[in-house]
Design an enzyme around this catalytic site. Structure first.
Site, PDB file in Angstrom:
ATOM      1  N   ALA A  38       0.816  -1.213   0.000  1.00 29.91           N
ATOM      2  CA  ALA A  38       0.000   0.000   0.000  1.00 29.91           C
ATOM      3  C   ALA A  38       0.853   1.269   0.000  1.00 29.91           C
ATOM      4  O   ALA A  38       0.654   2.169  -0.813  1.00 29.91           O
ATOM      5  CB  ALA A  38      -0.934  -0.009   1.207  1.00 29.91           C
ATOM      6  N   ASP A  59      10.425  -6.263  -3.889  1.00 28.92           N
ATOM      7  CA  ASP A  59       9.285  -6.816  -3.152  1.00 28.92           C
ATOM      8  C   ASP A  59       9.246  -8.326  -3.371  1.00 28.92           C
ATOM      9  O   ASP A  59       9.554  -8.806  -4.446  1.00 28.92           O
ATOM     10  CB  ASP A  59       7.972  -6.182  -3.634  1.00 28.92           C
ATOM     11  CG  ASP A  59       6.806  -6.534  -2.721  1.00 28.92           C
ATOM     12  OD1 ASP A  59       6.401  -5.674  -1.923  1.00 28.92           O
ATOM     13  OD2 ASP A  59       6.308  -7.684  -2.788  1.00 28.92           O
ATOM     14  N   ASP A 129       6.069  -3.857   5.599  1.00 26.06           N
ATOM     15  CA  ASP A 129       5.015  -4.020   6.597  1.00 26.06           C
ATOM     16  C   ASP A 129       5.576  -4.661   7.851  1.00 26.06           C
ATOM     17  O   ASP A 129       4.852  -5.229   8.632  1.00 26.06           O
ATOM     18  CB  ASP A 129       3.898  -4.895   6.019  1.00 26.06           C
ATOM     19  CG  ASP A 129       4.422  -6.253   5.571  1.00 26.06           C
ATOM     20  OD1 ASP A 129       5.634  -6.514   5.727  1.00 26.06           O
ATOM     21  OD2 ASP A 129       3.633  -7.067   5.070  1.00 26.06           O
ATOM     22  N   PHE A 131       8.797  -4.727  11.125  1.00 28.90           N
ATOM     23  CA  PHE A 131       9.859  -4.012  11.828  1.00 28.90           C
ATOM     24  C   PHE A 131      11.232  -4.598  11.551  1.00 28.90           C
ATOM     25  O   PHE A 131      12.228  -3.884  11.596  1.00 28.90           O
ATOM     26  CB  PHE A 131       9.561  -3.963  13.325  1.00 28.90           C
ATOM     27  CG  PHE A 131       8.596  -2.872  13.651  1.00 28.90           C
ATOM     28  CD1 PHE A 131       9.035  -1.560  13.710  1.00 28.90           C
ATOM     29  CD2 PHE A 131       7.256  -3.140  13.847  1.00 28.90           C
ATOM     30  CE1 PHE A 131       8.145  -0.529  13.969  1.00 28.90           C
ATOM     31  CE2 PHE A 131       6.356  -2.114  14.107  1.00 28.90           C
ATOM     32  CZ  PHE A 131       6.803  -0.809  14.173  1.00 28.90           C
ATOM     33  N   CYS A 173      16.631   5.814  17.947  1.00 24.08           N
ATOM     34  CA  CYS A 173      16.575   6.901  18.938  1.00 24.08           C
ATOM     35  C   CYS A 173      15.168   6.947  19.555  1.00 24.08           C
ATOM     36  O   CYS A 173      14.997   7.298  20.710  1.00 24.08           O
ATOM     37  CB  CYS A 173      16.845   8.251  18.291  1.00 24.08           C
ATOM     38  SG  CYS A 173      18.553   8.580  17.844  1.00 24.08           S
ATOM     39  N   CYS A 187      -1.570  -5.187   9.530  1.00 26.14           N
ATOM     40  CA  CYS A 187      -2.655  -4.852   8.594  1.00 26.14           C
ATOM     41  C   CYS A 187      -3.555  -6.049   8.348  1.00 26.14           C
ATOM     42  O   CYS A 187      -4.732  -5.918   8.068  1.00 26.14           O
ATOM     43  CB  CYS A 187      -2.075  -4.382   7.270  1.00 26.14           C
ATOM     44  SG  CYS A 187      -1.341  -2.768   7.390  1.00 26.14           S
TER      45      CYS A 187
HETATM   46 ZN   LIG Z   1      19.763   6.884  16.808  1.00 28.86          ZN
END
Ligand SMILES: [Zn+2]
Length: 344
Positions: A38, A59, A129, A131, A173, A187
């Site tokens: 998306a 992808d 999508d 982490f 950070c 999702c």
């Molecule tokens: Zn940092």
């Protein structure tokens, strides 16, 4: 006949922030887009129309009918014929702007692939999508000093932030560690609104235009937070953390393979792929089962595992982060399924 090669960008050049010099800089710019769902389709569409010189799209997935609600470069034929997303996007984008060089890479982007895919680009864009890949993008960008732009959207809330190593805060950070697997919504489980992904992608594309047209100074060290349904938008100023493990201490576990990389192996003859995520990854069975119940999924639970079915596949998740995906022997499909339903 107009001989000015930039004539088609007249409206964009008229915006004083861009101008003719900005447009020329855009034409020389090279971009890597990781993930073409998306966010990725909307980003790619905007950047190709804006006249970037080169776009590489990486992808691992195939187009499915349920993608069409929000993945704006694809159509029913792509879904019917199961086109790889990178190839379907490239085909469409070449019709939009033949002046842009577009390269499609049907690849699962991990620590082994990213340095090669990003070797010759000026900017990395997050259309993923999960982490795991975002922390890898952050490690890599900090390591080589290239900017990258984070975007995320689930349900009706989204986040966006540009990272310029050495100047702005980096992803770690703000979020020193990724959320543990199975806890955050995806999702697939919580759904997502098309207008939300369009909005987050537009914010990412706008930051990309600033960076690529030579206006890095216009990038703020800010995380933009959007709650679409209630129309709440917040810009959170994020200072660089003096002891950030990534951009200060230069610990890059997602890039050097010490963490993050999900190892996927096909279990011979069993039509099953085993996934073993980062060493410190844990799946909280209690929270995962509560979430699956809340989302109306049918699952089985024992003391040792949780098992559920979706999309003709079956996933068995263990507390140490390991998972077995039954119904496929393709590692990329299993990884994709895991990150969609468990999150990472
Ligand atoms: Zn940092």
């Amino acid at each position: 006949m107009n001989l000015d090669p930039l004539a088609r960008y007249a409206r964009q050049m008229r915006v004083s922030h861009v101008g003719r010099s900005g447009q020329e800089a855009l034409r020389a710019a090279r971009v890597l887009l990781v993930g073409c769902g998306a966010l990725g389709t909307a980003i790619a569409d905007l950047l190709v129309r804006a006249g970037v010189g080169f776009l590489r799209i990486a992808d691992r997935d195939l187009v499915e009918l349920t993608n069409l609600q929000r993945q704006t470069l694809f159509d029913e034929r792509d879904a019917r014929e199961s086109w790889p997303k990178a190839e379907a996007a490239a085909r469409r984008l070449r019709e939009v702007n033949a002046e842009v060089e577009i390269e499609a890479c049907v690849r699962d982007v991990g620590a082994d692939e990213l340095p090669e895919l990003a070797r010759d680009v000026d900017l990395l864009l997050d259309g993923t999508d999960n982490f795991e890949t975002r922390y890898l993008l952050n490690d890599f960008a900090v390591h080589v000093g290239k900017p990258w732009i984070y975007g995320g959207a689930v349900g009706d809330h989204g986040l966006e932030m540009a990272v310029i190593p050495g100047r702005t805060a980096c992803l770690r950070c703000i979020f020193p560690e990724p959320p543990s697997a199975g806890v955050s919504e995806t999702c697939e489980t919580a759904g997502v609104l098309g207008p939300l992904t369009a909005l987050i992608a537009a914010l990412q594309a706008a930051d990309a235009l600033k960076i690529l047209s030579g206006h890095r100074e216009a990038i703020a060290s800010e995380l933009l937070q959007v709650e679409l349904w209630s129309r709440r938008v917040q810009a959170l100023r994020i200072p660089r953390q003096a002891d950030c493990a990534c951009c200060v201490r230069r610990e890059l576990p997602y890039l050097d393979g010490a963490a993050g990389a999900t190892r996927a192996e096909s279990l011979c003859g069993r039509n099953t792929v085993q996934l073993r995520p980062a060493i410190h990854a844990r799946i909280d069975l209690e929270r995962l089962s509560a979430r699956l119940a809340r989302e109306g999924l049918v699952f089985e639970r024992s003391r040792f595992w949780i098992r559920f079915r979706a999309e003709e596949l079956e996933l068995t998740a263990f507390p140490d982060g390991r998972a077995l995906v039954h119904g496929t022997d393709e590692p990329a499909r299993a990884r994709s399924f895991y990150s969609r339903w468990i999150g990472s």
